[in-house]
Design a protein around this motif. Structure first.
Motif, mmCIF file in Angstrom:
data_model
loop_
_atom_site.group_PDB
_atom_site.id
_atom_site.type_symbol
_atom_site.label_atom_id
_atom_site.label_comp_id
_atom_site.label_asym_id
_atom_site.label_seq_id
_atom_site.Cartn_x
_atom_site.Cartn_y
_atom_site.Cartn_z
ATOM 1 N N ARG B 83 -0.448 50.559 -103.464
ATOM 2 C CA ARG B 83 0.706 50.906 -102.623
ATOM 3 C C ARG B 83 0.471 50.444 -101.185
ATOM 4 N N VAL B 176 7.218 43.471 -96.858
ATOM 5 C CA VAL B 176 6.868 42.196 -97.491
ATOM 6 C C VAL B 176 5.770 42.432 -98.534
ATOM 7 N N ALA B 177 4.789 43.262 -98.141
ATOM 8 C CA ALA B 177 3.643 43.512 -99.026
ATOM 9 C C ALA B 177 4.062 44.208 -100.309
ATOM 10 N N ALA B 178 5.039 45.126 -100.201
ATOM 11 C CA ALA B 178 5.448 45.906 -101.374
ATOM 12 C C ALA B 178 6.438 45.142 -102.243
ATOM 13 N N CYS B 179 7.127 44.168 -101.651
ATOM 14 C CA CYS B 179 8.205 43.474 -102.377
ATOM 15 C C CYS B 179 7.625 42.542 -103.428
ATOM 16 N N LYS B 180 8.174 42.636 -104.622
ATOM 17 C CA LYS B 180 7.772 41.763 -105.726
ATOM 18 C C LYS B 180 8.027 40.299 -105.378
ATOM 19 N N ASN B 181 9.049 40.079 -104.539
ATOM 20 C CA ASN B 181 9.405 38.708 -104.173
ATOM 21 C C ASN B 181 8.777 38.257 -102.853
ATOM 22 N N THR B 225 16.042 40.757 -103.898
ATOM 23 C CA THR B 225 16.814 41.050 -105.111
ATOM 24 C C THR B 225 17.191 42.535 -105.169
ATOM 25 N N ASN B 226 17.276 43.155 -104.009
ATOM 26 C CA ASN B 226 17.761 44.538 -103.892
ATOM 27 C C ASN B 226 17.008 45.520 -104.785
ATOM 28 N N ILE B 227 15.706 45.329 -104.906
ATOM 29 C CA ILE B 227 14.896 46.221 -105.745
ATOM 30 C C ILE B 227 14.685 47.558 -105.040
ATOM 31 N N SER B 229 11.928 48.448 -103.211
ATOM 32 C CA SER B 229 10.540 48.892 -103.004
ATOM 33 C C SER B 229 10.172 48.845 -101.524
ATOM 34 N N ALA B 232 11.312 52.014 -99.885
ATOM 35 C CA ALA B 232 10.528 53.125 -100.423
ATOM 36 C C ALA B 232 9.144 53.177 -99.780
ATOM 37 N N GLU B 233 8.596 52.024 -99.424
ATOM 38 C CA GLU B 233 7.246 51.985 -98.859
ATOM 39 C C GLU B 233 7.229 51.925 -97.340
ATOM 40 N N LEU B 240 17.745 50.729 -96.701
ATOM 41 C CA LEU B 240 18.216 49.550 -97.420
ATOM 42 C C LEU B 240 19.616 49.112 -96.943
#
Lengths: 229, 260
Positions: B83, B176-181, B225-227, B229, B232-233, B240
């Motif tokens: 995390r 940036v670190a938490a984002c899958k993209n 992609t509007n996830i 995360s 949340a982090e 958002l």
């Protein structure tokens, strides 16, 4: 680069294309579902066959078919482009990562879910669309006019358990894809407002359950009917 | 080493820390045992203890970013047990305390992972890509002069609040670190929407969003992609909603600005 191509080659511009085409494809789902509900009419498939004939011959529908194809092409192309780019950003992966603590699986798996839907689409089009348009189904007489008996093609296809399974799995994937995609599209379009966003999210959840459930009910209906007979 | 609280028993921990000599070298996770850590220590104080131990053993101490240690500067980072800024929501790593962990735990500590954030050494990354996005338009051009009177420019309370919420971004890069993209959209959106909402920011509104998004793409960040995360982090709770506003600003600017 012109302002137009600059806009649509930016990350937000490409997302805009995915969002607009995605919502357009949602509208197609509604039309497709409502039309296909005629499968449930107990008239031996007469209304479904007449409807199929209309869909295959009406010039407006045929034009929209091309628009629909373009919708799919743009949606898939831009999604693939962004997905590839996004996957290349993190060159060294985390040794230990817990994305499940901050986001939904479906939101993170849109590419995978989309691929499942695309594979299904190819099977689905090959079996029904291709046969209806280019194949030679049996003819059936409805009130003196000859129609292709696509209803029987549908009924027969859904006697196979594995074929029904493909449909049900694909509809689950579609549901999860829509669960994220529907409200996400509005977000990408910048349409976010205290008054409307909660409603859009609720409707998106409703849409992502009802539409795939409606589609899945058709193969299940004919399969169960086949078992009972 | 335990504090005054009689309930706080010192903990023994296993740390798996990313070690990397420089930006060119390949890194690995090294395992270190650490003893007698007070639950009242902050995570960074625990890192200080680790470094003291390593120095005594003649091992190069672990490099990590930190500055204010009050949760306001955005300098600390660390991807802790999968995390960004660790398991606790709404806090920076420096405000994370060891009481969130238990005796015997294994803690994996990695740097922010994203192409535009190259690792400089161990857990330190170069986050200047975010500075360059900011420099591309995250400012207003005004003549300096006398201090204007308070409330000279009327701004509705709710707008002022929203702009201030966006302005709390400390540019730490957890989004940036938490984002899958590996997308920097939450950061960029906070900077864009903060200024777009206020009268002083409206002058350069369209050019700003065009330039900042162009710079964001140029730095090689991924697409959103509007996830969710990121939000949340985020240690300061950037919403958002700002991303929706950035999209709106960008679409509007692209189609209506004078920049051809």
């Amino acid at each position: 680069m012109s302002w137009f191509s600059k806009t649509f080659s930016s990350s937000i511009g490409r997302k805009l294309v995915v969002a607009v085409t995605g919502l357009f494809l949602c509208s197609f789902l509604v039309v497709h579902l409502i039309g296909n509900l005629q499968l449930f009419k107990s008239d031996g498939g007469a209304s479904f066959n007449i409807y199929s004939h209309f869909m295959a011959t009406n010039p407006i529908i045929r034009t929209m078919e091309i628009v629909l194809l373009l919708g799919f092409v743009f949606h898939i192309y831009q999604s693939l482009y962004l997905n590839r780019k996004n996957n290349s950003v993190r060159k060294v992966p985390y040794a230990y990562n817990r994305p499940q603590d901050n986001s939904n699986w479906s939101s993170r798996s849109m590419g995978l879910l989309g691929t499942v839907i695309l594979l299904f689409l190819i099977i689905h089009l090959y079996n029904f669309f291709w046969r209806a348009r280019f194949g030679e189904p049996n003819m059936i007489d409805i009130e003196g006019t000859g129609y292709d008996d696509l209803y029987s093609v549908v009924v027969q296809s859904f006697q196979l358990w594995w074929y029904v399974l493909i449909y049900v799995v694909a509809q689950i994937a579609l549901g999860l894809h829509l669960y994220h995609g529907f409200s996400s599209a509005f977000h990408t379009l910048g349409l976010n407002h205290k008054k409307y966003t909660p409603a859009i999210q609720k409707f998106g959840a409703f849409f992502s359950i009802v539409v795939p459930a409606g589609f899945a009910s058709m193969p299940l209906y004919f399969f169960i009917q086949g078992l009972l007979n | 080493m335990a504090g005054n609280n009689p309930n706080s028993k010192p903990m023994n921990l296993t740390l798996k820390v990313w070690r990397q000599k420089n930006s060119q070298a390949a890194g690995t996770l090294e395992t270190y045992q650490i003893k007698d850590i007070s639950p009242e220590m902050s995570f960074l104080e625990m890192m200080d203890v680790l470094n003291e131990d390593l120095l005594l053993k003649g091992i190069d101490p672990v490099a990590f970013d930190h500055d204010c240690r009050e949760g306001i500067c955005g300098m600390c980072s660390l991807y802790i047990n999968g995390r960004a800024h660790g398991p606790e929501r709404g806090t920076t790593t420096c405000q994370l305390h060891m009481r969130k962990f238990s005796d015997g735990d294994t803690i994996t500590i990695e740097p922010w992972r994203a192409g535009p954030f190259p690792v400089l050494k161990d857990l330190c990354t170069d986050r200047s890509a975010l500075d360059r996005i900011q420099q591309a338009g995250g400012y207003i051009s005004v003549n300096t002069g006398g201090v204007p009177d308070a409330n000279e420019i009327p701004i509705p309370k709710n707008i002022a609040d929203k702009a201030f919420d966006a302005a709390t971004c400390i540019q730490c890069g957890a989004c940036v670190a938490a984002c899958k993209n590996g997308s920097a959209m939450l950061f960029t959106s906070a900077k864009v929407s903060q200024l777009a909402m206020l009268p002083q920011g409206k002058v350069e509104r369209k050019t700003r969003v065009e330039n900042m998004v162009a710079q964001m793409d140029k730095e090689g960040f991924g697409a959103c992609t509007n996830i969710g995360s990121c939000a949340a982090e985020c240690p300061v709770g950037i919403s958002l909603e700002n991303i929706a506003m950035l999209n709106r600003e960008y679409i509007n600017a692209s189609f209506t600005s004078e920049n051809v």
